[in-house]
Scaffold this motif. Structure first.
Motif, mmCIF file in Angstrom:
data_model
loop_
_atom_site.group_PDB
_atom_site.id
_atom_site.type_symbol
_atom_site.label_atom_id
_atom_site.label_comp_id
_atom_site.label_asym_id
_atom_site.label_seq_id
_atom_site.Cartn_x
_atom_site.Cartn_y
_atom_site.Cartn_z
ATOM 1 N N SER A 164 39.200 82.017 43.384
ATOM 2 C CA SER A 164 38.775 82.214 44.771
ATOM 3 C C SER A 164 37.280 82.513 44.860
ATOM 4 O O SER A 164 36.691 82.424 45.936
ATOM 5 C CB SER A 164 39.570 83.359 45.418
ATOM 6 N N THR B 186 33.620 77.438 43.129
ATOM 7 C CA THR B 186 33.864 77.076 44.523
ATOM 8 C C THR B 186 33.111 75.821 44.952
ATOM 9 O O THR B 186 33.305 75.345 46.073
ATOM 10 C CB THR B 186 33.482 78.242 45.461
ATOM 11 N N GLU B 187 32.275 75.289 44.060
ATOM 12 C CA GLU B 187 31.584 74.045 44.376
ATOM 13 C C GLU B 187 32.517 72.839 44.320
ATOM 14 O O GLU B 187 32.145 71.736 44.740
ATOM 15 C CB GLU B 187 30.404 73.828 43.418
ATOM 16 N N VAL B 188 33.749 73.030 43.815
ATOM 17 C CA VAL B 188 34.742 71.947 43.793
ATOM 18 C C VAL B 188 35.981 72.397 44.557
ATOM 19 O O VAL B 188 36.187 73.589 44.814
ATOM 20 C CB VAL B 188 35.113 71.546 42.348
ATOM 21 N N ASP B 189 36.826 71.446 44.937
ATOM 22 C CA ASP B 189 38.052 71.762 45.654
ATOM 23 C C ASP B 189 38.939 72.677 44.815
ATOM 24 O O ASP B 189 38.898 72.642 43.574
ATOM 25 C CB ASP B 189 38.823 70.486 45.991
ATOM 26 N N PHE B 190 39.773 73.456 45.483
ATOM 27 C CA PHE B 190 40.553 74.477 44.789
ATOM 28 C C PHE B 190 41.353 73.899 43.623
ATOM 29 O O PHE B 190 41.337 74.453 42.519
ATOM 30 C CB PHE B 190 41.495 75.178 45.760
ATOM 31 N N ASP C 221 40.858 71.468 41.797
ATOM 32 C CA ASP C 221 40.011 71.015 40.688
ATOM 33 C C ASP C 221 39.400 72.173 39.909
ATOM 34 O O ASP C 221 38.799 71.960 38.845
ATOM 35 C CB ASP C 221 38.894 70.118 41.214
ATOM 36 N N ARG C 222 39.561 73.379 40.419
ATOM 37 C CA ARG C 222 38.971 74.544 39.751
ATOM 38 C C ARG C 222 39.715 74.902 38.463
ATOM 39 O O ARG C 222 39.150 75.557 37.583
ATOM 40 C CB ARG C 222 38.938 75.743 40.700
ATOM 41 N N ASP D 151 49.187 77.962 50.070
ATOM 42 C CA ASP D 151 48.805 76.746 50.778
ATOM 43 C C ASP D 151 49.155 75.488 49.983
ATOM 44 O O ASP D 151 48.966 74.374 50.478
ATOM 45 C CB ASP D 151 47.299 76.740 51.076
ATOM 46 N N ARG E 248 48.818 71.755 37.264
ATOM 47 C CA ARG E 248 47.407 71.961 36.905
ATOM 48 C C ARG E 248 47.265 73.002 35.786
ATOM 49 O O ARG E 248 46.427 72.865 34.896
ATOM 50 C CB ARG E 248 46.607 72.391 38.131
#
Length: 265
Positions: free
Chosen positions: A9, A13-17, A19-20, A39, A48
């Motif tokens: 969180s 954060t520069e990538v979609d959740f 993809d983290r 979500d 993932r």
């Protein structure tokens, strides 16, 4: 030495959740935590985790409408039914994701209720959650948060949390000790953790001021990491900080620990 988990969180954060997870694994993390999984489908997150060989370390019970500024509902007398439904939802996710602990955010003190009613609500809700989670083989932790970042947050120091824990009376209720929040609220970090090690099941970090990576502020993290090792802390440390620039640029603080931390970064 303790293991470090990436808080998704706050980091990458520069990538979609979704993809983290890969970003955390590429950076060397073996575990992840974050605020909420709700979500997304639990099976999608699990895929993932497995694809990146990551352990799910922690997430929070549902905490109300986060986007509207709610920060937990456990101390809200008019939200008990919603809280209990959230416990069931969290257990369902944890069974898929494999994490063995879940955090409870007490919430901001609600208006219109006296102190005794608010405290009793929190005690009753924690007792309920601790019992339900214990049957599922999951530990419940509760977090103290500073009242500078979240004005009015109900559970805000170790002494108060220990008193609440005593009133709950469950062996399945532990503390989540966030070094950043407690530096602001009480200080005396090393002694407090050592004195309460038996009931601290998770630790989080950020430096102060700024809530950035270790080494950016006043907290002596090299000493604290060595101290945690010396006193026998075996849990995870969640890296819940706001990178001063980018996540990758801020990971240099971990370099000295690459060879000395077992199964970590």
């Amino acid at each position: 030495m303790p293991r470090f988990a990436a808080n998704l969180s706050m980091l990458f954060t520069e990538v979609d959740f979704m993809d983290r997870f890969a970003a955390a694994a590429d950076a060397g993390f073996s575990g992840v935590e974050y605020l909420f999984p709700y979500d997304f489908a639990a099976e999608e997150i699990k895929a993932r985790l497995d694809a990146n060989k990551l352990e799910q370390v922690l997430f929070n019970l549902p905490a109300g409408d986060w986007g509207k500024g709610e920060r937990g509902i456990a101390c809200h007398p008019d939200r008990a039914e919603e809280f209990r439904a959230g416990v069931d939802q969290a257990i369902a996710y944890a069974k898929v994701l494999g994490n063995s602990q879940i955090n409870c955010l007490s919430g901001i003190r609600p208006q219109g209720y006296d102190c005794a009613n608010i405290e009793q609500t929190l005690v009753d809700n924690l007792k309920y959650a601790a019992g339900k989670l214990e049957k599922a083989g999951i530990k419940l932790v509760m977090e103290m948060i500073n009242t500078r970042d979240i004005p009015g947050f109900y559970l805000n120091n170790t002494k108060q949390a220990l008193a609440i824990r005593d009133k709950v009376g469950s062996s399945n209720l532990y503390l989540q000790y966030d070094i950043y929040h407690m530096q602001i609220m009480e200080g005396d970090l090393a002694r407090t953790v050592e004195n309460n090690l038996a009931v601290i099941n998770h630790v989080q970090l950020a430096d102060n001021p700024g809530r950035h990576e270790p080494g950016s502020g006043e907290i002596n993290y090299r000493f604290l990491f060595e101290h945690l090792d010396r006193i026998g802390y075996q849990g995870w440390i969640g890296c819940e900080y706001k990178p001063a620039t980018t996540t990758a640029a801020g990971l240099g603080w971990l370099a000295p620990f690459h060879k000395s931390i077992h199964n970590a970064i």
